[in-house]
Design an enzyme around this catalytic site. Structure first.
Site, PDB file in Angstrom:
ATOM      1  CG  PHE A 201       4.590  -3.316  -5.085  1.00  0.00           C
ATOM      2  CD1 PHE A 201       3.477  -3.646  -5.839  1.00  0.00           C
ATOM      3  CD2 PHE A 201       4.660  -2.036  -4.530  1.00  0.00           C
ATOM      4  CE1 PHE A 201       2.451  -2.728  -6.048  1.00  0.00           C
ATOM      5  CE2 PHE A 201       3.651  -1.113  -4.731  1.00  0.00           C
ATOM      6  CZ  PHE A 201       2.542  -1.465  -5.494  1.00  0.00           C
ATOM      7  CG  ASP A 202       8.936  -0.976  -2.654  1.00  0.00           C
ATOM      8  OD1 ASP A 202       8.275  -2.002  -2.462  1.00  0.00           O
ATOM      9  OD2 ASP A 202       9.098  -0.089  -1.795  1.00  0.00           O
ATOM     10  CB  THR A 203      12.358  -2.808  -7.800  1.00  0.00           C
ATOM     11  OG1 THR A 203      13.105  -2.795  -6.570  1.00  0.00           O
ATOM     12  CG2 THR A 203      13.320  -2.688  -8.968  1.00  0.00           C
TER      13      THR A 203
END
Length: 401
Positions: A201-203
């Site tokens: 999700f972060d990436t």
């Protein structure tokens, strides 16, 4: 699919808002041992050092132990603490839920182990409050960061970020540090576009922010590895690589395109070069995996140097053929022999780099197999960059012209 979002430079956030200015999310799954100490330490730090109102939201991801009960008790004890329970696992799912529903103008999250020194929190959110930046991340890989962790995690983290730079032209230095913040107005526009619900999700959020021309602020952090981390490294790495491949495919095909959000994008690769770089990186990742598998299989029977020669030769031939077809769009047999002969020149350079690295390593010590593979991966990454330059500017030069 092209997503266009109205432009507009972000305005400074008024700290006198009636709602908490900062909402810090702590995603948890079966963290009954650490949750109480984490939240109390975080609460004490924010109370003493943050000049703004805040909220701490514990996002419970379907825990099966006493995590939810402990979180509920903390919410009753500390008025700034709230709890959100989700019936399904997934860090990305938790962040999407809380950030979407939050009324705070600045949103952040951090891992429950508090590996990052909390002194970096105010420098993280200050550019978002002033309107200088749209997203902020802690980085363990930039100059000024001080990191304590084992060589295995260090190696994996650096390789992952190298892959992001090669496959997705990422300009941020550390995608995986569990210490990030975003403006609420930016999150409301980006979150519907993020597909992943887990660790990637972060990436994905950062890649989309970069594609939209948003400003990503980086804060070097002091970070100490949690030796009790229960993250499944292999499963997470596989999921991350699948996510990279999905985004790379979307960027290369043009189906993933975001424009007009916040600021004008910085000058990047020319479109043709960007597309070729993404396709080449995808082929390169597959080639590296095949090379390591073949090398490991041959290593016990014919020795390190011979296994390196055979594995590199086989994957180099397949790599040239794949790049000829998919990266540079050359079809038919015309010029195929010349292309493969020129590709072998690039192979010789890669062989010199990897064999030389092995020779130096074995001359210094008798390395464990994991260290040996790590050195080979790094040497292959360097050889891959050289190979791309040779293929683009020499082997397929006429095609590019």
């Amino acid at each position: 699919m092209t997503t266009t979002i109205a432009k507009g430079s972000p305005a400074p956030i008024d700290p006198r808002s009636r709602t908490p200015l900062l909402d810090v999310v702590v995603p948890v799954y079966n963290e009954e041992a650490d949750l109480g100490a984490c939240v109390r330490r975080l609460h004490a730090h924010l109370t003493e050092n943050l000049p703004y109102s805040f909220r701490i939201t514990v996002a419970d991801n379907a825990s099966t132990d006493a995590t939810l009960a402990i979180a509920t008790g903390l919410a009753a004890e500390l008025p700034e603490v709230t709890v959100v329970h989700l019936p399904e696992k997934g860090r990305g799912r938790a962040l999407r839920r809380v950030w979407s529903e939050s009324d705070s103008p600045v949103l952040a999250y951090m891992d429950v182990d508090l590996s990052t020194d909390l002194a970096a929190l105010l420098p993280l959110i200050a550019p978002l409050i002033s309107g200088h930046s749209d997203v902020a991340i802690g980085t363990r890989l930039a100059r000024g960061a001080r990191v304590v962790r084992g060589p295995k995690r260090e190696f994996i983290s650096r390789c992952y970020n190298l892959i992001l730079r090669g496959a997705l032209a990422a300009r941020f230095s550390d995608a995986q540090c569990g210490f990030k913040a975003i403006r609420k107005d930016v999150a409301d526009r980006l979150l519907p576009l993020v597909e992943d619900t887990g660790w990637f999700f972060d990436t994905e959020l950062l890649v989309l922010a970069q594609q939209a021309g948003l400003r990503i602020h980086e804060v070097p952090v002091d970070w100490v590895d949690d030796p009790d981390s229960r993250v499944d490294i292999v499963a997470t790495a596989i999921a991350d690589l699948k996510g990279v491949a999905r985004l790379a495919k979307g960027l290369a095909s043009g189906s993933l395109k975001i424009s007009g959000m916040g600021r004008d994008p910085l000058p990047g690769f020319p479109p043709k070069l960007a597309s070729q770089a993404v396709r080449f990186a995808a082929v390169g990742i597959a080639s590296t995996v095949a090379y390591l598998a073949l090398y490991t299989w041959l290593r016990g029977g014919i020795g390190a140097q011979a296994a390196n020669l055979v594995a590199l030769l086989v994957t180099a031939i397949a790599n040239t053929a794949a790049n000829r077809r998919f990266t540079f769009g050359v079809r038919g047999r015309e010029g195929a022999t010349r292309h493969h002969l020129q590709g072998l020149v690039a192979f010789v350079l890669g062989l010199a780099l990897t064999s030389g690295s092995l020779a130096v390593l074995h001359a210094m010590t008798a390395p464990p197999r994991l260290v040996e593979l790590g050195v080979l991966v790094l040497a292959n990454l360097i050889a891959t960059v050289l190979r791309f330059l040779l293929l683009r500017h020499w082997v397929f030069r006429a095609r590019n012209a």
